[in-house]
Design an enzyme around this catalytic site. Structure first.
Site, PDB file in Angstrom:
ATOM      1  CG  ASP A   1      55.069  44.183  40.084  1.00  0.00           C
ATOM      2  OD1 ASP A   1      55.204  45.552  40.608  1.00  0.00           O
ATOM      3  OD2 ASP A   1      55.672  43.266  40.310  1.00  0.00           O
ATOM      4  NE  ARG A   2      48.342  48.969  42.185  1.00  0.00           N
ATOM      5  CZ  ARG A   2      47.501  49.708  41.646  1.00  0.00           C
ATOM      6  NH1 ARG A   2      47.456  51.011  41.320  1.00  0.00           N
ATOM      7  NH2 ARG A   2      46.306  48.853  41.541  1.00  0.00           N
TER       8      ARG A   2
END
Length: 233
Positions: free
Chosen positions: A102-103
């Site tokens: 994820d980011r």
């Protein structure tokens, strides 16, 4: 495969654009001799503007993903492809991430244009080992390792218990966690289930392959020895 198609599939341009590169004399062999589109020459002997040709189809690379980047081609923000040569996004077969981070998760990300290999790694049946290091908002309570290793831990909204995972305590608020599956935001949700919160998270190994000192944002192609390490973990 004709050289125009080979070079076009590596993302250097359309077939028309690559044909123009031949006409301009930009494509040479290792000795600097100008090549023509119908020449027979090995991949490793092709240069474009004096630079070696990118790796052929079957490419596997490792990237040390910084936080703030997404594993997507559609996100309007920063994406992991921004960290690679622009033409890598245009390769055919497409270069895809092997799973996702994820980011706000950093660390080891594999990418490949080999679809069969990708599915071999991410298949739930593979039980591929993935190692993460987490910085936590609160001190560990002391019972997390037993809970994670139990094989009975349930995540909110799910009806199948997690496979046993190994927790190593690195400090009061720092831990290394090894898992063998890849559920949505699994590591963050596991700590959340204990009442804690992950402030920072990074993946440090996939199988037996670690970052090996690769700097954040840097990448390199994997060789057969590296791939053996992936599946040896």
């Amino acid at each position: 495969m004709r050289l125009v198609r080979l070079i076009g599939n590596l993302g250097y341009g359309s077939r028309k654009e690559v044909a123009g590169m031949f006409r301009e004399g930009r494509i040479t062999d290792a000795a600097g001799e100008v090549l023509y589109a119908d020449d027979k020459v090995g991949h490793d002997d092709i240069l474009i503007d004096g630079e070696s040709l990118d790796p052929p189809a079957g490419l596997v690379l490792m990237l040390n993903k910084p936080t703030g980047y997404t594993c997507s081609t559609r996100d309007p923000g920063r994406i992991v492809y921004d960290l690679l040569p622009p033409r890598f996004k245009l390769r055919s077969p497409v270069l895809s991430t092997v799973g996702r981070l994820d980011r706000e998760t950093s660390g080891l990300l594999l990418m490949t244009d080999d679809g069969a290999l990708l599915h071999r790694i991410i298949s739930p049946k593979a039980h591929m080992r993935k190692v993460y290091e987490a910085m936590l908002a609160e001190d560990l309570k002391g019972d997390e390792a037993a809970l994670f290793a139990s094989g009975a831990m349930m995540l909110e909204g799910e009806d199948t218990p997690l496979l046993p995972a190994v927790l190593e305590v690195l400090g009061p608020r720092q831990a290394r966690l090894t898992i063998t599956e890849g559920r949505y935001h699994q590591v963050r949700r596991m700590f959340a289930a204990t009442g804690n919160h992950v402030d920072a998270l990074g993946r440090v190994a996939v199988g037996g392959l670690g970052l090996d000192g690769l700097a954040p944002g840097a990448w390199r192609a994997l060789d057969p020895g590296d791939m053996a390490r992936v599946f040896a973990g």
